[in-house]
Scaffold this motif. Structure first.
Motif, PDB file in Angstrom:
ATOM      1  N   TYR A   1      -4.432   5.089  12.149  1.00 27.13           N
ATOM      2  CA  TYR A   1      -4.829   3.686  12.393  1.00 27.13           C
ATOM      3  C   TYR A   1      -4.111   2.717  11.447  1.00 27.13           C
ATOM      4  O   TYR A   1      -4.605   1.627  11.172  1.00 27.13           O
ATOM      5  N   MET A   2      -2.958   3.158  10.962  1.00 27.39           N
ATOM      6  CA  MET A   2      -2.215   2.307  10.020  1.00 27.39           C
ATOM      7  C   MET A   2      -1.850   0.957  10.645  1.00 27.39           C
ATOM      8  O   MET A   2      -1.736  -0.054   9.956  1.00 27.39           O
TER       9      MET A   2
ATOM     10  N   SER B   1      -3.651  -0.928  12.192  1.00 31.00           N
ATOM     11  CA  SER B   1      -4.733  -1.906  12.006  1.00 31.00           C
ATOM     12  C   SER B   1      -4.576  -2.674  10.684  1.00 31.00           C
ATOM     13  O   SER B   1      -5.248  -3.675  10.461  1.00 31.00           O
ATOM     14  N   LEU B   2      -3.677  -2.217   9.814  1.00 28.78           N
ATOM     15  CA  LEU B   2      -3.443  -2.924   8.541  1.00 28.78           C
ATOM     16  C   LEU B   2      -2.476  -4.097   8.716  1.00 28.78           C
ATOM     17  O   LEU B   2      -2.291  -4.902   7.801  1.00 28.78           O
TER      18      LEU B   2
ATOM     19  N   ILE C   1       0.871  -1.185   0.000  1.00 29.89           N
ATOM     20  CA  ILE C   1       0.000   0.000   0.000  1.00 29.89           C
ATOM     21  C   ILE C   1       0.902   1.228   0.000  1.00 29.89           C
ATOM     22  O   ILE C   1       1.793   1.358   0.851  1.00 29.89           O
TER      23      ILE C   1
ATOM     24  N   CYS D   1      -6.795   9.398   9.064  1.00 29.34           N
ATOM     25  CA  CYS D   1      -7.050   7.955   8.908  1.00 29.34           C
ATOM     26  C   CYS D   1      -5.772   7.148   9.136  1.00 29.34           C
ATOM     27  O   CYS D   1      -5.825   5.997   9.581  1.00 29.34           O
ATOM     28  N   LEU D   2      -4.625   7.743   8.798  1.00 29.24           N
ATOM     29  CA  LEU D   2      -3.372   6.986   8.898  1.00 29.24           C
ATOM     30  C   LEU D   2      -2.914   6.819  10.349  1.00 29.24           C
ATOM     31  O   LEU D   2      -1.946   6.103  10.615  1.00 29.24           O
TER      32      LEU D   2
END
Lengths: 272, 184
Positions: free
Chosen positions: B131-132, B134-135, B59, B128-129
């Protein structure tokens, strides 16, 4: 009468000529028939020639000992007999070799016919196998074409993902609106608490209500912040998951297209 | 697990793709370095693209803010006469940059992994990042890109995998193709 020495040389000459002729014939026949039969013939011829050589040698020995006319005549007769016998044997072996050659030719013809029949049969079987594989390729091509319909599925997922992202944006907007309202309620509850304090003893009950409203507003504010965070997390997970599905779909579609090309290549090679 | 040389390979290819596609002119100078203090990134939005294989996904994140400096850079990059772009055109130009940049990364990775696919770009808020994690990325790197000592961009790479990834970047002929056929 011939001179004795001349006669002797003539016979030697005859023997040598015979040897040479035999050798040439043997060589030719040897080439025609191959090593097996020729080996036997050569062995027999060698034996026979050895006899002639021995006989000639004895003749020379006799001549060298000043043989009489009678001896020469006897030798001449004997040699003529030997030559005749040799000619007969030669003729007989020639006939045998011709027969052997004819038999071999017949066998070769037979083998050739059988080989041609086998080749024809194999060619026919090969043609039917190629036809069957070409039919399978056509069938496979049809299946793959149908499989390419999955691109439509990916397009559908794409649209659904767009809808989902739009929905998330709406939720972000509504949460922002809710957060703004909660902020106002917090301020309002603080104002109410101030007014209640001003009212003194009469405002004591109202102060309790204002405090409760303030507590609820703070909880709502925290909840809204938490909700906003979850929406952001949701955006990231949803987007990356969708992108993984989309990219994976393209990867599969590319692999299927490669299969189509390979299948077409095989088919064209089979029908070429 | 991602081997050390594979980590180095991802970094090298990603930097190379940025260097090749973010400049506005051939004479532009680049300084790309790894950047760990992500809280200092003040950009408001981030462009996201994904490259997937059977075994892992990569990503790519490109941070940006819609301001005059970045809009002017992309106007120069797109050879536009008038200074700056309107917001819509800037979003399109930035998405195109992300597409081309990841397209190059996709082609380069294609030398080592036979089947790859690339997504279309999406834009999210930078928050949003946060919560990176969580990927579950096994290899995450942020980069600071300074062009001509004046314009700064930030980018990040996140590799998520279950199986072992190992490859060594080898020198290949420059790819002059214009890009892959898009099926969507």
């Amino acid at each position: 009468m011939f001179d004795k020495r001349a006669v002797a040389y003539f016979y030697i000459y005859l023997v040598e000529v015979t040897k040479m002729t035999m050798s040439i014939i043997l060589l030719v026949v040897g080439f025609i028939l191959g090593a097996g039969g020729v080996g036997i013939v050569l062995f027999r011829q060698k034996k026979m020639l050895q006899q002639v050589i021995d006989s000639s040698q004895s003749t020379i020995d006799l001549l060298s000992k000043r043989a009489t006319d009678a001896d020469v005549a006897a030798i001449e007769k004997k040699l003529q007999g030997d030559i005749r016998e040799l000619r007969e044997q030669l003729e007989s072996q020639k006939n045998a070799l011709i027969q052997e050659k004819n038999a071999s030719e017949r066998k070769i013809d037979q083998a050739q016919r059988e080989s041609e029949a086998s080749i024809q049969q194999l060619k026919s079987e090969n043609d039917s196998i190629r036809r069957a594989i070409a039919e399978d390729c056509s069938h496979l091509g049809g299946e793959i074409d149908q499989l390419l319909g999955l691109i439509k599925t990916f397009e559908r997922w794409h649209e659904e993902m767009d809808d989902l992202m739009k929905h998330n944006r709406v939720m972000h907007g509504k949460n922002s609106e809710f957060f703004a309202i909660v902020k106002n309620v917090v301020i309002l509850s603080l104002n109410a608490a101030i007014e209640a304090a001003r009212a003194g003893e009469h405002g004591r009950g109202f102060a309790v209500v204002a405090d409760e409203v303030h507590t609820l507003a703070i909880r709502s504010e925290n909840l809204s912040k938490d909700y906003k965070s979850n929406l952001h997390k949701n955006d990231l997970i949803t987007t990356t998951t969708f992108q993984d599905i989309q990219a994976g779909g393209k990867m599969i579609a590319a692999a299927v297209v490669a299969l189509v090309m390979l299948n077409n290549k095989i088919k064209s090679q089979l029908t070429a | 697990m991602i081997t050390t040389q594979a980590r180095g390979g991802f970094e090298q290819l990603f930097k190379s793709a940025i260097r090749a596609n973010l400049g506005a002119a051939p004479e532009d100078t680049f300084e790309i370095e790894e950047f760990s203090d992500t809280k200092k990134i003040k950009e408001k939005e981030v462009l996201i693209l994904t490259i997937s294989t059977y075994f892992f996904r990569v990503i790519a994140f490109f941070y940006f803010s819609v301001n005059d400096a970045t809009k002017d850079h992309f106007a120069r990059k797109n050879r536009l006469q008038e200074k700056g772009l309107d917001d819509g055109a800037f979003y399109d130009a930035f998405a195109e940059f992300g597409n081309i940049c990841c397209g190059q990364l996709n082609r380069e990775l294609g030398h080592y992994f036979p089947h790859l696919g690339m997504s279309t770009p999406n834009v999210l808020e930078t928050e949003c990042l946060g919560y990176m994690s969580s990927l579950n990325g096994k290899h995450v790197q942020h980069f600071k890109v300074v062009i001509n000592d004046s314009i700064t961009f930030y980018a990040a790479l996140c590799v998520c995998n279950d199986d072992t990834i190992d490859f060594a970047v080898r020198a290949v002929e420059p790819d002059t193709s214009t890009g892959e056929l898009e099926l969507f």
